[in-house]
Design an enzyme around this catalytic site. Sequence first.
Site: not given
Lengths: 541, 541
Positions: A56, A110, A215, A380, A424-425, A469
């Site tokens: 673990g 341990d 733990h 849009d 983007s254009s 486009t």
Amino acid sequence: MKFFINETDQIVNEAINGLLTNPKLAKLDSFPEVRVVIRKDWDKSKVAIISGGGSGHEPAHAGFVGKGMLTAAICGDIFASPTVDAVLSAILAATGPKGCLLIIKNYTGDRLNFGLAAEQARALGLDVKTVTVDDDIALGNDVKKRGLAGTLFVHKIAGQLAEEGKSLDEIAVAAQKVIDSTASIGLSLTEVFHLGQETVSRLTDQQVELGLGIHGEPGIEVVAYAPADQLMALAIDKLEANLPGKNGRYAMIFNNMGSVSPIEMSLLVNSFSKTKLAEQIDYMIGPGALMSSINMSGFSVSVLLLNEEFEKALLAPAEPSSWQVQSFKKPATISSPKLPETMPYEASANSGVQKLIEEVAGLLVAIEKEINGLDAKVGDGDAGSTFALAGKRLQAVVAKLPLNDTGKLLLTLGRILAREAGGSSGVLLSILFTAAGNAYSKNPDLGKALVEGLQKVKDYGGAEKGDRTMIDALQPAFESLAKKESLAIAAQQARDGADNTKNIINTKFGRSSYLSEAVLRNIPDPGAEVIARVFEKIASL
Amino acid sequence: MKFFINETDQIVNEAINGLLTNPKLAKLDSFPEVRVVIRKDWDKSKVAIISGGGSGHEPAHAGFVGKGMLTAAICGDIFASPTVDAVLSAILAATGPKGCLLIIKNYTGDRLNFGLAAEQARALGLDVKTVTVDDDIALGNDVKKRGLAGTLFVHKIAGQLAEEGKSLDEIAVAAQKVIDSTASIGLSLTEVFHLGQETVSRLTDQQVELGLGIHGEPGIEVVAYAPADQLMALAIDKLEANLPGKNGRYAMIFNNMGSVSPIEMSLLVNSFSKTKLAEQIDYMIGPGALMSSINMSGFSVSVLLLNEEFEKALLAPAEPSSWQVQSFKKPATISSPKLPETMPYEASANSGVQKLIEEVAGLLVAIEKEINGLDAKVGDGDAGSTFALAGKRLQAVVAKLPLNDTGKLLLTLGRILAREAGGSSGVLLSILFTAAGNAYSKNPDLGKALVEGLQKVKDYGGAEKGDRTMIDALQPAFESLAKKESLAIAAQQARDGADNTKNIINTKFGRSSYLSEAVLRNIPDPGAEVIARVFEKIASL
């Protein structure tokens, strides 16, 4: 919660088998009853360095088996000590005439199981020494302390000394000195969620835990959730109050307890770098999951007071890939290059070109509302405004343009569009003019340069002719110009291309791909329509 | 959900500053407006390799800046492309006479902004080439594909070729070939939880997503939650159907999308190793977070069809510590050592010792209920049964013991207790006898050997005299024996020690530390009481 598991009782075995795809490692063939991972190339010619404990905590401990660190690791069940027989198997498998060092984390299970295995191995005539790591300072320095991620410093330094051929006595003394020079503290937003179990959190959204074990046990304190810088300062205050040494130089393990995202771990390193302690750190191991607690969303910081011997051993290369050391400094900067001016070229006069630009710019401003109306039906609703913005900017700067140098003019138009036009254009038209300008400077043929620019628009933008486009209007017009046809013919080509977009109702590209046939039919693409209008305007001059 | 953050709009800047504690990296001084991470030692003498994109994919891309991989990386906001100016700044800062390669992930924003920056840089006279990575096969090979973790293969191979002094043309050709030879698929249990935002999951506990992007967008398919092996098989089936090449050899990137715990990642590697494709894998990079999606609890597998050139470049060392390659094989086993027999020594007769053992064993069986009753008041009520079990075992084997050799007898008692007695007291008594036997074999003085054995019990067990354990009876009795006092005196010492535990009501050790004064007062520690009874029995013989 969902987990990547098969059967809960096979998690540890399967994870070890995943690790063992690394061909430098092997398991004892008593696996899975006894789970021992060991260096495949081990020849017992040096001191063996052995550690282990509950599982673990991956990659600890088996993930640190390799030249320069552990010789072998024993893996118990999740959070449970391995059996005496398993530890003894590892000792017997790994230990030669030079003996072995067992590195034990300070937990009762341990200590007992490793301790008894060590005694049994001694009864068999093997030279075994043990050290117990107790780097936890959650309760201060004088109280019962647990073994945390600082254990890895012991693995690394003992492993390196063994690799160098040092004796068991020398290594055990150094390992104990490492333990005495190490301190760790942790903080977590969540507790452990046991794999395959439903777990109700003991913490609210406003609580975090400071002073963790590994733990799943509760932290020493529940403190209020706060910004990362404050949480880090809280943890580091505690660490500084219990530092081994004063005004020393330290190496640091920056440990992800399991599920903190990488960007948050980097951010936490930055939070740490704002603490006073950061100025005393020379090296960082991490950030990364090194001694995890399954999937705890927390971190721990372990420091080791450096001396020459430790530093040399820490920096020596080691095979386990999870162990990576970097120097730790304040961020460095170098001078940023000066970005080119938007209009670096000297203005030059050309009344024809000036008129053309003014007319086109005026057109773009004039048709803003009409094109927005068109775009509202299929997009849009801002395509007209985007072009109008570019038009207004052109009107403002036209007199300063290199009107009499086509190549420079194209490049300048590209720059203006990049800075001033949105969406983007804007970027696509900027790519068109910039690439066309680059092409024109090599071969002063405007039509061909524009075709080449358009190719870049397609390459970067991803659209082709027929995708509804502005390419549908640009391409036939540019190809016409490249063939030295008249402006009137080019304009007609643009118009036909734009009109044809009314019939393109089935495209996989861009926004149109989300719209129904009924919405698209008989409406031209707004960008293509603008291009057709521009060409018609130019042809009319 | 809780996150390690300060202000949400500073996450990216702070994470980059955390990364920049690595002194091999620097940022441009236009940071944070422009976020460019660049090799501090870069002298422009070779081809620059530049990549970048939105943040949230750490360590990609800035974490892969370093000798042998990227020269510089541009970091946008979370999941958002960097601006054209930022990309251009990186190109200008990194590009010398040998030119630069831009490695772009196939998203519209990245293509446009990196593309325009490339065109602008060309306009400034720089030699810039671009490649676009589209390794996603979620929708098959013919459909629009995204750039995923396979991008890192391009970083590594282009970076290595640049380091070797190859030309931009050679590197661009190789990079494109890498892209054509790479395929990736991902699967996640959860979507992305944006840092600092409340998020309601779109997935139920019975749903997972296959065919992931790395920006929180829904996977291509929602499939039913299933065991890890089945989920892995589902993903790998899809990958195998779209593999570059057939019957080839592959390198694999085994990527944690952000928050999968380390043990689960190892388990997933094991799940992968059960697929047919695993037989074609020669190398694995990971498992680890390489191209994360903030904190998605998912994985991705990317494969690269190997050829000699790719293999050499992949295996060459590189500075970024997140890039670690291992060979990928089936788990190897080596022979487990034979564990020693419980009773390896020849039996020998000694009637006095046999009687002593028989009497003590009989006593331990006889007082089982009485001691359990005592333990029920201050413990879990099984101390009597633990000792009785040891007693019964001794009764069964007494005739086979090496009764006439004290050292071997002590070691054998230690072994019997390790295998047959339960709980910590069994292990502790086993440590006592084993260590005493080891000591006796060096110096045949029983009293001293027992004192030495007890010291190991204290070392490993952590308790001292006065902590209300059987040590309170053992220590005075053993010290008495070591001083050669009579058995009667030793027994009296044990009795006094046991009785004194009735007054120890304030201890920090073990279970007693959780009990109140009222509970403990006047009750002896059950272990110490047994020891006193045993000594009284021996003294009476």
